[in-house]
Design an enzyme around this catalytic site. Structure first.
Site, PDB file in Angstrom:
ATOM      1  N   ASP A   1      -2.487   0.746   7.776  1.00 26.20           N
ATOM      2  CA  ASP A   1      -1.267   1.550   7.538  1.00 26.20           C
ATOM      3  C   ASP A   1      -0.162   1.229   8.533  1.00 26.20           C
ATOM      4  O   ASP A   1       0.599   2.104   8.932  1.00 26.20           O
ATOM      5  CB  ASP A   1      -1.616   3.052   7.628  1.00 26.20           C
TER       6      ASP A   1
ATOM      7  N   HIS B   1       0.993   5.139   1.110  1.00 26.78           N
ATOM      8  CA  HIS B   1       0.300   5.999   2.067  1.00 26.78           C
ATOM      9  C   HIS B   1       0.993   7.362   2.093  1.00 26.78           C
ATOM     10  O   HIS B   1       2.233   7.427   2.187  1.00 26.78           O
ATOM     11  CB  HIS B   1       0.326   5.350   3.458  1.00 26.78           C
TER      12      HIS B   1
ATOM     13  N   ASN C   1       0.845  -1.204   0.000  1.00 25.83           N
ATOM     14  CA  ASN C   1       0.000   0.000   0.000  1.00 25.83           C
ATOM     15  C   ASN C   1       0.874   1.245   0.000  1.00 25.83           C
ATOM     16  O   ASN C   1       1.924   1.280   0.642  1.00 25.83           O
ATOM     17  CB  ASN C   1      -0.904   0.005   1.240  1.00 25.83           C
TER      18      ASN C   1
ATOM     19  N   SER D   1       4.962   6.746   2.060  1.00 29.93           N
ATOM     20  CA  SER D   1       5.510   5.440   2.453  1.00 29.93           C
ATOM     21  C   SER D   1       4.860   4.330   1.636  1.00 29.93           C
ATOM     22  O   SER D   1       3.690   4.445   1.243  1.00 29.93           O
ATOM     23  CB  SER D   1       5.190   5.157   3.934  1.00 29.93           C
TER      24      SER D   1
HETATM   25  C1  GRF Z   1      -2.550   9.053  -2.997  1.00 27.29           C
HETATM   26  O1  GRF Z   1      -2.107  10.251  -2.400  1.00 27.29           O
HETATM   27  C2  GRF Z   1      -2.378   7.910  -2.049  1.00 27.29           C
HETATM   28  O2  GRF Z   1      -1.250   8.013  -1.208  1.00 27.29           O
HETATM   29  C3  GRF Z   1      -3.626   8.024  -1.228  1.00 27.29           C
HETATM   30  O3  GRF Z   1      -4.649   8.347  -2.149  1.00 27.29           O
HETATM   31  C4  GRF Z   1      -4.053   9.076  -3.211  1.00 27.29           C
HETATM   32  C5  GRF Z   1      -4.428   8.395  -4.494  1.00 27.29           C
HETATM   33  O4  GRF Z   1      -4.223   9.275  -5.522  1.00 27.29           O
HETATM   34  N1  GRF Z   1      -3.918   6.794  -0.555  1.00 27.29           N
HETATM   35  P1  GRF Z   1      -4.360   8.718  -7.041  1.00 27.29           P
HETATM   36  O5  GRF Z   1      -5.741   8.084  -7.167  1.00 27.29           O
HETATM   37  O6  GRF Z   1      -3.280   7.722  -7.265  1.00 27.29           O
HETATM   38  O7  GRF Z   1      -4.205   9.953  -7.885  1.00 27.29           O
END
Ligand code: GRF
Length: 203
Positions: free
Chosen positions: A144, A108, A106, A135
């Site tokens: 997370d 984050h 994942n 991360s």
């Molecule tokens: C990213 O910032 C990710 O870290 C978070 O959601 C956002 C997804 O953005 N979990 P995208 O859909 O890849 O533009």
């Protein structure tokens, strides 16, 4: 390496993964994109790239574990070696994770273990953090909180707003996620054993 991507939104990280997968030495290709949102931009991106794309939307009153089971059954059909959550905005049930034989990572938008959960940019600002970032970690039943695979750090600037900070973090994510998937494809990062807890960006 056959990579399946889970995304709930616009899919800018999917786009970054896709672009990087086109390099001849990428070592991975995206074999499917799946979403819990039928209108996710990520699904449209996948379809434009002729990649298997499917929405598995949660039915009214459907238990989380049942929805997860339907989603991962669909994901398993493309026989991925790795599942990447790139903006997948649901907490995956412990039951589903225990059934899953495929490693899942994942992305984050914080320097875990700081700021798990949502609204990480506003929280980093409110906490007066000097640094922020993103991360990549192994997905476990704890939100997370799985072993860290890679991190990218940026300085928080005096006049930062959550939006400006989010934009700078997103640019970092677009580099960190492909670099991490390439490292896994190359075996530089080995997910099979006890994952090394080293916050460093993969070499
Ligand atoms: C990213 O910032 C990710 O870290 C978070 O959601 C956002 C997804 O953005 N979990 P995208 O859909 O890849 O533009």
């Amino acid at each position: 390496l056959r990579v399946a991507v889970l995304a709930s939104g616009r899919g800018s990280n999917l786009a970054a993964l896709l672009a990087a997968s086109r390099a001849p030495d990428a070592g991975y290709r995206i074999v499917g994109v799946f979403s819990d949102q039928a209108d996710a931009g990520a699904l449209a991106l996948a379809r434009e790239a002729d990649i298997e794309a499917a929405a598995v939307t949660r039915r009214p009153d459907e238990p989380r574990a049942a929805h997860d089971a339907r989603l991962f059954a669909r994901v398993a059909e493309v026989q991925p070696n790795l599942i990447v959550c790139a903006g997948y905005m649901r907490i995956i049930s412990a039951e589903a994770l225990s059934q899953l034989a495929i490693p899942m990572i994942n992305l984050h938008p914080s320097l875990l273990p700081l700021h798990p959960g949502l609204d990480t940019h506003a929280r980093a600002l409110a906490a007066g953090d000097a640094q922020h970032g993103c991360s990549v970690h192994v997905v476990t039943a704890d939100l997370d909180a799985g072993p860290l695979l890679a991190q990218s750090r940026i300085a928080i600037e005096a006049d930062d707003t959550p939006e400006r900070l989010a934009a700078r973090v997103l640019a970092c994510e677009h580099r960190l996620l492909p670099a991490t998937v390439r490292a896994i494809a190359r075996g530089t990062l080995d997910l099979s054993g006890p994952v090394p807890h080293h916050g460093g960006v993969p070499l």
